[in-house]
Design an enzyme around this catalytic site. Structure first.
Site, mmCIF file in Angstrom:
data_model
loop_
_atom_site.group_PDB
_atom_site.id
_atom_site.type_symbol
_atom_site.label_atom_id
_atom_site.label_comp_id
_atom_site.label_asym_id
_atom_site.label_seq_id
_atom_site.Cartn_x
_atom_site.Cartn_y
_atom_site.Cartn_z
ATOM 1 N N ASN A 56 0.826 -1.214 0.000
ATOM 2 C CA ASN A 56 0.000 0.000 0.000
ATOM 3 C C ASN A 56 0.856 1.259 0.000
ATOM 4 O OD1 ASN A 56 -2.292 -1.556 0.027
ATOM 5 N ND2 ASN A 56 -2.847 -1.111 2.149
ATOM 6 N N ARG A 390 -11.882 -4.303 -13.587
ATOM 7 C CA ARG A 390 -10.747 -5.170 -13.226
ATOM 8 C C ARG A 390 -11.245 -6.608 -13.289
ATOM 9 N NH1 ARG A 390 -7.008 -1.628 -10.895
ATOM 10 N NH2 ARG A 390 -7.894 0.115 -9.719
ATOM 11 N N ARG A 420 -6.307 1.713 -13.116
ATOM 12 C CA ARG A 420 -4.895 1.812 -12.733
ATOM 13 C C ARG A 420 -4.327 0.474 -12.274
ATOM 14 N NH1 ARG A 420 -4.803 5.926 -8.655
ATOM 15 N NH2 ARG A 420 -4.631 7.495 -10.276
ATOM 16 N N HIS A 450 -16.544 3.143 -14.128
ATOM 17 C CA HIS A 450 -16.342 2.367 -12.906
ATOM 18 C C HIS A 450 -17.594 1.598 -12.515
ATOM 19 C CE1 HIS A 450 -15.304 2.055 -8.441
ATOM 20 N NE2 HIS A 450 -14.243 1.566 -9.037
ATOM 21 N N TYR A 483 -12.762 -9.761 -1.142
ATOM 22 C CA TYR A 483 -13.414 -8.459 -1.010
ATOM 23 C C TYR A 483 -14.865 -8.684 -0.604
ATOM 24 C CZ TYR A 483 -9.691 -6.061 -3.728
ATOM 25 O OH TYR A 483 -8.511 -5.535 -4.182
ATOM 26 N N ARG A 579 -14.030 2.611 5.295
ATOM 27 C CA ARG A 579 -12.843 1.759 5.427
ATOM 28 C C ARG A 579 -11.544 2.555 5.371
ATOM 29 N NH1 ARG A 579 -11.893 -1.103 0.411
ATOM 30 N NH2 ARG A 579 -10.187 0.350 0.061
ATOM 31 N N HIS A 607 -15.407 -3.604 0.790
ATOM 32 C CA HIS A 607 -15.455 -2.927 -0.506
ATOM 33 C C HIS A 607 -16.861 -2.489 -0.904
ATOM 34 C CE1 HIS A 607 -14.746 -2.770 -5.021
ATOM 35 N NE2 HIS A 607 -13.733 -2.081 -4.561
#
Length: 699
Positions: A56, A390, A420, A450, A483, A579, A607
């Site tokens: 991270n 993704r 990304r 998205h 997730y 979160r 998530h």
């Protein structure tokens, strides 16, 4: 344990309305590090959290720090919402990170590594190897390592070699009688395991553990350093020091000027490895003269150099989690298939009968794969449309979409090339789908797509019916196991009609300003969320029972935060489950005293996004892809969709949100000064919001 936060200490005004988003992101990573420090977690899970913390921070430097440095270089003086200039933010980031990185090192060297040794998992230093181990390592170096190494000298006649992003390197100092001090760089090869496993027979027994449960490793860079003379025959190698470079990896895409977005993205990926250096990490044994030599050639200042004890690049510790030691890991969990799907004659009949709400990873991701695969095989299906953000490397969803095209279905897929760090995967899949005859659309100029949508158009006896899946997470079978995400399978006509309109917006031209049920960014989502908050204020003034519960990944949009402040000042009770980044300052008298903020960090990455409005006793619940960030509300295509089915609404409110708000095992509460205080059960019942028995009734 709770580590005191210093987020407020960096602000010039103690009464600031907002926390700095960059520092708030560091605080999230502090919470990840705390999970690695928590002895209640199984040992290899603690190692996993340490590796995630390191990974991270890599991304934080590649994206967030690089962005701030670009602002400074461009002379930007505009202050962030919390009142800091870019230079002040950069200084604050370093001031907070230095002690945090020291905690990371202490945890590794004095806690985790000794604990691993006690459990038969040893990371050995080459200096401590016995004769048999040294012999094996020397042979491994000769056979496996030596052939792939390429030492690169640099001096007045040879330029300083390019150091790629996130690469681990060795700075080598050679003393030559004729030329004096010489320098070379060796890249530690990424094609070999960073932690080299020794044969079981070379691992000494530990206590009563059988040899099959004992594992020994050596660091690859130490093995190279130990045998460095073989790379410089006839020379006198006197010093070897590891260093690691982090570069700007935020690819800028000039879409308006790009004739071919696919080619432009590919070019950007190639450029990513050449971005400016934003961090130079060096071993604490490296002399200042070597450090300054590297800094000068890499064009970094003292503020970009981070000196650490022990191995660099701790994200590679994730390799240890592959060890077969279930006793040192979380107990395995097998995701469930909802009974409504188990007992249905087919998937479409089940959806026609009722809305189906799935909660991953507690529910299996298989029904989503089955949804596309069934559509591919069903002769009544005419078309499939889907967004992909993704999808992962081996995507069953993409395979099913290509198979659908082979079966004669009309298939349209909106692929977001600008996801990304997933651009390369998406390019590969986009080309494969195009070869299969799928109509691939590469999103919208200036906007990332998205939204998580899939639609199946089916010819039935009473006409055309559209079946849709809308979710909070990606169509990625791998991340669906770790997730927490929600997804809805439905064929409600009003929702399906909105999804049809949204796909037309994504693939053609549209100035549509309103949808029947969906909230869509950048069209109406910001406005409708604000209006719903204002409606809650008005209804609270009438009935006195105003309540908002929002769950999301991040809350940093100043306008939405101000709307929540207004609701708090009107007396509305507000619970926020955030979160990661949170710029809202809770429990400040006169500003936000009815707002409580908690963050849950645990086995699964939280998530899902849920927005609950009490609405005078007639609740409105929206779930979807959007966080409350300026980029999500203004510069992305996002969607929130309503829950209408009473069973689904009851599950979200009475099971899901109530458990998140009662969690006293994984939750931390944000204080007005920016500290996160861990909630502890004391003598109360332990409530774990990631316990499948609590989340899935009857599990």
């Amino acid at each position: 344990m709770t580590v005191p936060s210093t987020i407020s200490d960096t602000q010039s005004l103690a009464e600031a309305r907002y926390f700095n988003r960059e520092l708030s992101l560091i605080e999230f990573n502090r919470r990840v590090l705390e999970e690695a420090m928590d002895a209640r977690n199984p040992l290899l899970e603690r190692v996993k959290f340490l590796a995630i913390f390191a990974s991270n921070l890599d991304e934080f430097f590649m994206i967030r720090v690089s962005g701030i440095k670009q602002q400074i270089r461009a002379g930007v003086q505009k202050r962030s919402p919390d009142g800091q200039t870019p230079a002040e933010q950069l200084s604050a980031i370093r001031r907070i990170l230095i002690p945090l990185l020291e905690q990371e090192r202490k945890l590794l060297l004095y806690d985790l590594l000794p604990a691993l040794r006690e459990q038969g998992i040893s990371i050995l230093n080459t200096a401590t190897l016995n004769e048999d181990q040294r012999t094996w390592v020397a042979d491994y170096f000769r056979r496996q390592v030596f052939p792939v190494l390429t030492p690169l000298a640099f001096d007045s006649s040879r330029p300083f070699p390019f150091i790629s992003n996130l690469s681990l390197n060795l700075a080598v100092v050679i003393r030559d009688k004729a030329k004096g001090e010489l320098f070379a760089r060796i890249k530690v090869p990424e094609v070999l395991p960073r932690l080299i496993p020794l044969p079981p027979e070379l691992c000494p027994p530990v206590g009563d553990l059988p040899s099959t449960r004992c594992h020994c490793f050596v660091w690859l860079e130490q093995v190279i350093a130990e045998h460095i003379d073989q790379l410089f025959p006839g020379m006198n190698v006197v010093e070897v020091y590891p260093f690691r470079v982090t570069r700007n990896a935020d690819v800028e895409i000039e879409e308006d000027e790009a004739d071919d977005l696919l080619a432009t993205i590919e070019q950007g990926l190639r450029q990513r490895r050449f971005g400016e250096v934003v961090r130079l990490a060096v071993d604490d044994a490296m002399p200042d003269r070597i450090c300054q030599l590297l800094a000068a050639n890499l064009k970094v200042g003292a503020e970009d150099i981070y000196t650490v004890r022990g191995p660099l690049g701790l994200c590679d510790l994730m390799q240890l989690t592959q060890i077969d030691r279930p006793d040192l890991k979380d107990p395995p969990y097998v995701p469930r298939i909802p009974a409504v799907l188990k007992n249905a004659p087919n998937l479409f009949e089940a959806i026609k009968k009722q809305d189906i709400l799935l909660h991953h990873p507690y529910h299996s991701f298989t029904p989503i794969i089955d949804f596309i695969q069934a559509a591919a095989e069903d002769p009544q299906v005419l078309a499939i449309k889907q967004t992909l953000y993704r999808v992962g490397r081996n995507s069953p969803i993409v395979q099913a979409l290509m198979h659908a095209r082979e079966q004669g279905k009309q298939v349209t897929v909106v692929v977001e090339l600008k996801a990304r760090f997933d651009e390369e995967n998406n390019i590969i899949w986009a080309r494969a789908m195009e070869r299969a005859g799928v109509h691939v659309v590469y999103g919208l100029v200036g906007l990332k797509v998205h939204a998580k949508l899939a639609m199946v158009v089916r010819q039935e006896t009473d006409g055309i019916r559209c079946y849709v899946h809308l979710g909070t997470g990606n169509y990625n079978a791998a991340t669906a196991r770790v997730y927490t995400d929600l997804g809805l399978l439905t064929c409600r006509p009003e929702i399906a009609a909105d999804v049809v309109d949204l796909f037309n917006y994504l693939t053609a031209y549209s100035r549509q300003k309103e949808y029947r049920t969906l909230l869509v960014a950048p069209v109406n989502l910001r406005r409708r969320i604000t209006e719903l908050i204002e409606e809650e204020i008005a209804l609270h003034r009438l009935h006195g029972n105003g309540r908002l519960i929002f769950k999301m990944n991040a809350l940093v949009d100043p306008k939405i935060i101000d709307a929540l402040y207004a609701a708090s000042q009107a007396g509305v009770q507000i619970d926020l489950i955030v979160r990661g980044m949170c710029s809202l300052r809770p429990q400040v008298p006169g500003l936000s005293e009815t707002i409580r903020v908690r963050s849950i960090v645990g086995r699964y990455l939280e998530h899902s996004r849920i927005y609950y409005f009490h609405h005078g006793g007639k609740p409105k619940i929206y779930i979807g892809s959007a966080d409350l960030m300026e980029r999500n509300l203004d510069r992305r295509v996002e969607e929130l969709f309503p829950l209408v089915d009473p069973v689904a609404m009851q599950y979200v409110t009475e099971t899901l949100l109530s458990t998140y708000l009662a969690d006293n095992l994984r939750a931390r509460e944000l204080q007005p000064d920016g500290r996160y205080v861990r909630i502890t059960p004391d003598d109360a019942e332990v409530i774990d919001s990631q316990d499948p028995k609590r989340i899935i009734p009857g599990c």
